[in-house]
Design an enzyme around this catalytic site. Structure first.
Site, short mmCIF file in Angstrom:
data_model
loop_
_atom_site.label_atom_id
_atom_site.label_comp_id
_atom_site.label_asym_id
_atom_site.label_seq_id
_atom_site.Cartn_x
_atom_site.Cartn_y
_atom_site.Cartn_z
CD GLU A 1 24.53 67.55 5.79
OE1 GLU A 1 24.04 67.48 4.75
OE2 GLU A 1 24.05 67.70 7.11
CD GLU B 1 21.09 66.02 2.60
OE1 GLU B 1 21.45 67.32 2.09
OE2 GLU B 1 20.88 65.24 3.03
#
Length: 510
Positions: free
Chosen positions: A206, A416
């Protein structure tokens, strides 16, 4: 009959009392949701499809001030009182550093194939560069070796928010071009040291959050923004940090491909978060707002990696505040993935907010969008514990399909996915997580639809195996499929863990 009913009531009351006093692990049979796979099974997915769990070093390892580890920007960031609820720290968290065998055994027992973990840069290089900390290297060797021994495939991520503090103090970390070579050197060492066993690599988790939360609103370390105590400029620093993150990713991939990939026979990619942005209405303005949100969120990183340039919408809006790639850099960045990880949790409505603000104030303001969480009085989905996490299963289908259609259907891993409970739930309450079972069942069902429609998704990772330190939320949020008693650090698999065990052991559709 009355005596029989009275006796039955007494027996039921006694049974209920007994169940309340039993350890939670002995009560799983009570929840029928565990056995409802909703038609999902291993055989419902393509051959070789990988199911795993994911975590990050800072959130689970502990030993933050021991084992030769140097401090990261998060260690410094949370020192300010009030930053984290109850002034909690990650000094111990769930102590996977010492309990990794127990955790790997849980994964194996639940039927998972893989573990996506991260390596702490400052545990390997306490100062970011220079001297290697052999204690840290030894720890990751023990972890990787035990995973391999137990048949759990290691998926190693090189960076999950935890920049060595020394590099931030030396040249402001991601704001300096010096970081590119430093990261590539760190990555090179990891490839050389662990690549004989690790065949699946990610450079960053991220990076958008690193740039936006660290340099636009200061919500994450290093806490920089316009008006922040740490200093900063929200109109320029997020873009500069992102630029160096992208170049660092590409430089690390270049090292891997030139020096290691041929004989180690591994692959490398990046992990990108992606909220699905649904137009609030069918109006052109709302549809354009949703597309801007996708460009500023996902396209900011995936456009350069796929096309060698930033999204046109960002170039038009950000103008000269946007850094540029040289021709050589563009060539290095383009096609710098073998696969891409997509982290997806939730979806929002996007609408046009009206007139533009002609004076730039921040990266988030540059989006020029309005967020909405309900339409015509109907919420987009039920809300989990986190204020931002709405449960919207159809969003994962749209997100994956968008990547397929927009970026030429790259090989993807759903890297995720999960939801949280409040941190203060008791063990008995926490292990019976029916809402989480339904979340996973519905999201994975929608993911399978996207795969059936041609999306090249080769794996799915639940976030997370264990309850752990959830960044700014500290221990007030529980994402794990295993409950952790933070006082004793004892692990209690939740109903959702046993749901995965049942689903993954299913030989055919239910």
């Amino acid at each position: 009959m009355r005596k029989f009913i009275a006796a039955l009531r007494l027996a039921l009351a006694a049974a209920a009392h007994l169940l309340l006093t039993l350890p939670p692990a002995q009560c799983y049979w009570l929840n029928p949701e565990i056995y409802d796979a909703g038609g999902l099974s291993r055989r419902a997915f393509p051959e070789g499809f990988v199911f795993g769990t994911a975590a990050s070093a800072y959130q689970v390892e502990g030993m933050a001030k021991q084992g030769g580890r140097g401090p990261s920007i998060w260690d410094a960031f949370i020192e300010k009182p009030g930053t984290i609820p109850n002034n909690a720290t990650a000094d111990v968290t769930v102590d996977e550093y010492h309990r990794y065998k127990e955790d790997v055994n849980i994964m194996k027992n639940m039927g998972f194939d893989a573990y996506r973990f991260s390596i702490s840069w400052s545990r390997i290089f306490p100062n970011g560069t220079g001297m290697v900390n052999q204690e840290g290297v030894d720890y990751y060797n023990r972890l990787i070796d035990y995973m391999v021994k137990k048949g759990i495939k290691p998926y190693a991520n090189l960076y999950h928010y935890d920049l060595p503090l020394a590099l931030h103090e030396q040249y402001l970390g991601w704001l300096s071009p010096n970081i590119v070579e430093a990261f590539a050197d760190y990555a090179d060492f990891c490839f050389q040291t662990f690549g004989d066993r690790v065949k699946d690599w990610f450079t960053f988790n991220e990076p958008r959050c690193v740039a936006a939360l660290g340099y636009d609103n200061g919500f994450h370390a290093p806490g920089r923004c316009s008006g922040c105590d740490a200093g900063g400029n929200s109109t320029t620093e997020p873009y500069l940090a992102a630029h160096h993150l992208i170049l660092s990713h590409a430089a690390a991939v270049k090292r891997y491909r030139e020096k290691y990939q041929l004989y180690q026979k591994g692959r490398i990619g990046i992990l990108l978060d992606f909220v699905w942005y649904e137009p609030f209405s069918d109006s052109n303005a709302d549809r354009a707002a949703a597309q801007r949100a996708r460009d500023f969120h996902l396209g900011w990183f995936l456009d350069p990696i796929i096309h060698g340039r930033y999204p046109y919408s960002m170039l038009e809006i950000v103008k000269d505040r946007m850094p540029t790639f040289s021709d050589e850099e563009s060539r290095m960045v383009k096609d710098s993935i073998d696969y891409v990880g997509i982290n997806h949790y939730t979806s929002f409505y996007m609408k046009d907010p009206g007139p533009w603000n002609l004076t730039p104030t921040s990266y988030q303001d540059d989006w020029h969008v309005g967020f909405a969480y309900e339409r015509n009085g109907v919420p987009i989905g039920a809300q989990a514990n986190s204020y931002w996490l709405y449960i919207v299963p159809w969003g994962i289908n749209k997100a994956v399909t968008y990547v397929k259609e927009t970026y030429g259907n790259p090989t993807m891993i759903l890297s995720e996915n999960g939801m949280d409970q409040p941190g203060n739930v008791s063990i008995t309450q926490g292990v019976h997580d029916t809402v989480r079972i339904r979340y996973y069942r519905n999201y994975i069902t929608e993911l399978k639809k996207a795969i059936d429609d041609g999306a090249k998704v080769i794996g799915y990772f639940a976030w997370s195996l264990l309850d752990n330190f959830e960044w700014r939320l500290g221990y007030t949020s529980r994402f794990g499929i295993v409950y952790v008693d933070y006082k004793t650090l004892k692990r209690y698999p939740k109903d959702s863990a046993f749901w995965f065990k049942n689903m993954l052991s299913s030989k055919k559709r239910n």
